[in-house]
Design a protein around this motif. Structure first.
Motif, PDB file in Angstrom:
ATOM      1  N   ILE A 220      -1.135  -1.796   7.179  1.00  0.00           N
ATOM      2  CA  ILE A 220      -0.731  -1.586   5.785  1.00  0.00           C
ATOM      3  C   ILE A 220      -0.963  -0.129   5.403  1.00  0.00           C
ATOM      4  CG2 ILE A 220      -1.207  -2.235   3.393  1.00  0.00           C
ATOM      5  CD1 ILE A 220      -1.991  -5.010   4.400  1.00  0.00           C
ATOM      6  N   GLN A 221      -2.107   0.411   5.825  1.00  0.00           N
ATOM      7  CA  GLN A 221      -2.449   1.789   5.498  1.00  0.00           C
ATOM      8  C   GLN A 221      -1.447   2.777   6.084  1.00  0.00           C
ATOM      9  OE1 GLN A 221      -6.421   2.801   6.702  1.00  0.00           O
ATOM     10  NE2 GLN A 221      -6.326   4.887   5.916  1.00  0.00           N
ATOM     11  N   ALA A 222      -0.999   2.528   7.301  1.00  0.00           N
ATOM     12  CA  ALA A 222      -0.080   3.472   7.960  1.00  0.00           C
ATOM     13  C   ALA A 222       1.237   3.605   7.194  1.00  0.00           C
ATOM     14  CB  ALA A 222       0.186   3.010   9.390  1.00  0.00           C
ATOM     15  N   TRP A 223       1.699   2.510   6.575  1.00  0.00           N
ATOM     16  CA  TRP A 223       2.976   2.536   5.866  1.00  0.00           C
ATOM     17  C   TRP A 223       2.823   3.066   4.439  1.00  0.00           C
ATOM     18  CZ3 TRP A 223       7.995   2.663   6.159  1.00  0.00           C
ATOM     19  CH2 TRP A 223       8.792   2.212   5.108  1.00  0.00           C
ATOM     20  N   GLU A 224       1.758   2.689   3.754  1.00  0.00           N
ATOM     21  CA  GLU A 224       1.652   2.970   2.324  1.00  0.00           C
ATOM     22  C   GLU A 224       0.965   4.291   1.994  1.00  0.00           C
ATOM     23  OE1 GLU A 224      -0.821   0.031   0.424  1.00  0.00           O
ATOM     24  OE2 GLU A 224      -2.655   0.896   1.253  1.00  0.00           O
ATOM     25  N   SER A 225       0.222   4.880   2.939  1.00  0.00           N
ATOM     26  CA  SER A 225      -0.700   5.950   2.562  1.00  0.00           C
ATOM     27  C   SER A 225      -0.042   7.302   2.348  1.00  0.00           C
ATOM     28  CB  SER A 225      -1.797   6.086   3.620  1.00  0.00           C
ATOM     29  OG  SER A 225      -1.247   6.451   4.868  1.00  0.00           O
ATOM     30  N   GLN A 226       1.225   7.448   2.679  1.00  0.00           N
ATOM     31  CA  GLN A 226       1.906   8.711   2.419  1.00  0.00           C
ATOM     32  C   GLN A 226       2.652   8.612   1.090  1.00  0.00           C
ATOM     33  OE1 GLN A 226       1.291  11.156   4.475  1.00  0.00           O
ATOM     34  NE2 GLN A 226       0.197   9.806   5.861  1.00  0.00           N
ATOM     35  N   PRO A 227       2.453   9.525   0.148  1.00  0.00           N
ATOM     36  CA  PRO A 227       1.614  10.725   0.254  1.00  0.00           C
ATOM     37  C   PRO A 227       0.265  10.613  -0.452  1.00  0.00           C
ATOM     38  CG  PRO A 227       3.066  10.981  -1.600  1.00  0.00           C
ATOM     39  CD  PRO A 227       3.312   9.589  -1.058  1.00  0.00           C
ATOM     40  N   LEU A 228      -0.072   9.467  -1.043  1.00  0.00           N
ATOM     41  CA  LEU A 228      -1.235   9.425  -1.932  1.00  0.00           C
ATOM     42  C   LEU A 228      -2.485   8.805  -1.320  1.00  0.00           C
ATOM     43  CD1 LEU A 228       0.377   8.560  -5.383  1.00  0.00           C
ATOM     44  CD2 LEU A 228      -0.340  10.777  -4.509  1.00  0.00           C
ATOM     45  N   GLY A 229      -2.441   8.350  -0.082  1.00  0.00           N
ATOM     46  CA  GLY A 229      -3.646   7.849   0.540  1.00  0.00           C
ATOM     47  C   GLY A 229      -3.828   6.350   0.416  1.00  0.00           C
ATOM     48  N   PRO A 230      -5.018   5.835   0.746  1.00  0.00           N
ATOM     49  CA  PRO A 230      -5.255   4.384   0.814  1.00  0.00           C
ATOM     50  C   PRO A 230      -5.038   3.696  -0.526  1.00  0.00           C
ATOM     51  CG  PRO A 230      -7.046   5.603   1.849  1.00  0.00           C
ATOM     52  CD  PRO A 230      -6.210   6.605   1.130  1.00  0.00           C
ATOM     53  N   PHE A 231      -4.494   2.483  -0.470  1.00  0.00           N
ATOM     54  CA  PHE A 231      -4.291   1.672  -1.664  1.00  0.00           C
ATOM     55  C   PHE A 231      -4.591   0.212  -1.308  1.00  0.00           C
ATOM     56  CE2 PHE A 231      -1.217  -0.024  -5.041  1.00  0.00           C
ATOM     57  CZ  PHE A 231      -2.180   0.033  -6.029  1.00  0.00           C
ATOM     58  N   LEU A 232      -3.565  -0.602  -1.053  1.00  0.00           N
ATOM     59  CA  LEU A 232      -3.791  -2.008  -0.740  1.00  0.00           C
ATOM     60  C   LEU A 232      -4.544  -2.202   0.571  1.00  0.00           C
ATOM     61  CD1 LEU A 232      -0.355  -3.630  -1.707  1.00  0.00           C
ATOM     62  CD2 LEU A 232      -2.384  -3.274  -3.129  1.00  0.00           C
ATOM     63  N   ALA A 233      -4.448  -1.230   1.464  1.00  0.00           N
ATOM     64  CA  ALA A 233      -5.112  -1.339   2.765  1.00  0.00           C
ATOM     65  C   ALA A 233      -6.631  -1.322   2.649  1.00  0.00           C
ATOM     66  CB  ALA A 233      -4.664  -0.205   3.672  1.00  0.00           C
ATOM     67  N   LYS A 234      -7.143  -0.873   1.515  1.00  0.00           N
ATOM     68  CA  LYS A 234      -8.591  -0.769   1.332  1.00  0.00           C
ATOM     69  C   LYS A 234      -9.103  -1.602   0.162  1.00  0.00           C
ATOM     70  CE  LYS A 234      -9.526   2.794   4.194  1.00  0.00           C
ATOM     71  NZ  LYS A 234     -10.612   2.872   5.163  1.00  0.00           N
ATOM     72  N   SER A 235      -8.258  -1.900  -0.814  1.00  0.00           N
ATOM     73  CA  SER A 235      -8.748  -2.428  -2.085  1.00  0.00           C
ATOM     74  C   SER A 235      -9.024  -3.921  -2.082  1.00  0.00           C
ATOM     75  CB  SER A 235      -7.747  -2.106  -3.198  1.00  0.00           C
ATOM     76  OG  SER A 235      -6.492  -2.733  -2.937  1.00  0.00           O
TER      77      SER A 235
END
Length: 393
Positions: A220-235
């Motif tokens: 999830i992190q690899a797809w969503e983290s550009q350009p603002l960084g971690p979101f659902l992958a960590k929360s």
């Protein structure tokens, strides 16, 4: 009044030089503050006759500041060496535990140069593993305080968008669920908005430390983290130990920081720069798989807090900031499974089984010890969790 003297074994790492704080409830009772001593929890409201400790979190005590922290700690160290009222002693295995603080804000950093370098090689093969800013400031992001849970809480596998071979996303449970073995720092006395905390003043603001597992969905992190960084992958979940070890208990664990090159900007330099000599152990389904050393961290807790507040952001009692994944220079010292498994290309053996990332039903427990006075060692409260199947949407 009946009294008892609690006897500890020579190798007990929760003795009078440790005394971590937590919030507990005896069977049928209300949550309140306790201190761990050996395999017992001491009811502080009753022991000290102080209503500050009758509350369901430590925040009011933390807000009282370092002079009060010191006074209470010295009183407790004296008391536990003698007989105690039997009514204040509760066996650890008979109580319920909860998060020891009400967390207003949670910030996660990225302070290990070994972790950042390994991850950078996975993310940017052929390029520079560290981005240009990494050696100039402690990189961090604001996490979700409401997702911090106490040790032992099950973690439900998250769902999110995953990139497919076609380049388009699909919505599915994470297939690359990972851990991040971290050290969390609990803010005691807060600060005023617009007033930065200097590197040399953090002792007045950091109350103590607790082990943290910042679970991470790498796909999830690899797809969503550009350009603002971690979101659902960590929360979705961050697990924190039920026990906060006072920073005062770690005086013998202070060590010099590794060389920082280039020299940090003046607001990140102090007269007494220090790191912590803490040894972590990661257990996957009961098998030890890695031994991350906190002493190799590039950025110190003081530098992290100074950077967090240098723009005028305020901190409050109970706020939590964490180190980011703790990793050493050797693969076996990695604090995440993405590193241990070479980004999933080199499975590791877990109880005779080849594994890369977490499966449903897996459990992870992180423990740690540090030097105490006179050559002894103290232990930090463990952090553990097990993975449940993703829920249907």
């Amino acid at each position: 009044m009946r009294t008892l003297r609690l006897e500890l074994g020579n190798d007990d790492r929760f003795g009078p030089d440790n005394l971590p704080y937590g919030v507990f409830a005896p069977a049928g009772g209300e949550f309140r503050t306790g201190v761990r001593f050996g395999s017992a929890v001491l009811d502080l409201a009753a022991l000290l006759d102080d209503s500050t400790f009758a509350q369901p979190d430590l925040n009011a005590f933390l807000a009282q500041g370092p002079v009060r922290w010191h006074t209470v700690r010295q009183r407790l160290r004296d008391l536990v060496r003698g007989p105690l009222p039997a009514s204040v002693i509760h066996p650890l295995d008979s109580v319920s535990l909860r998060l020891p603080v009400a967390i207003g804000d949670y910030v996660d950093f990225y302070a290990s140069i070994d972790h950042a370098t390994r991850l950078g090689r996975f993310l940017r093969p052929g390029g520079a593993p560290l981005l240009p800013n990494w050696r100039h400031l402690p990189v961090g992001y604001h996490g979700r305080a409401g997702s911090v849970v106490v040790s032992g809480t099950p973690v439900i596998r998250p769902r999110g968008q995953l990139r497919t071979d076609s380049g388009a996303p699909e919505f599915a449970p994470s297939r690359r669920l990972d851990i991040e073995a971290e050290l969390g720092f609990v803010v005691g006395a807060g600060s005023e908005p617009g007033t930065p905390i200097a590197v040399d003043d953090v002792g007045a603001h950091i109350f103590g430390v607790a082990l943290v597992n910042d679970w991470s969905a790498r796909d999830i992190q690899a797809w969503e983290s550009q350009p603002l960084g971690p979101f659902l992958a960590k929360s979705f979940a961050t697990t924190m130990s039920a026990w906060i070890t006072p920073l005062a208990a770690l005086e013998s664990a202070r060590v010099p920081l590794p060389d920082q090159s280039p020299e940090p900007l003046p607001y990140l330099r102090g007269r007494r720069d220090w790191g912590l000599d803490i040894d972590l152990r990661v257990h996957w389904n009961g098998h030890e798989v890695s031994t991350p050393p906190y002493r190799s961290m590039y950025w110190s807790p003081a530098q992290m807090l100074a950077h967090l507040t240098v723009n005028g952001a305020a901190v409050r009692p109970g706020d939590l900031f964490a180190s980011g994944t703790i990793s050493g220079p050797e693969r076996r010292q990695s604090g995440s499974f993405i590193e241990l498994s070479g980004n999933g290309s080199e499975p590791i053996e877990v109880g005779g089984e080849a594994r890369t990332f977490l499966a449903d039903g897996d459990s992870v427990t992180i423990t740690a010890t540090a030097p105490g006075p006179a050559g002894a060692r103290i232990a930090l409260g463990e952090v553990s969790g097990h993975v449940l199947t993703a829920r249907r949407c």
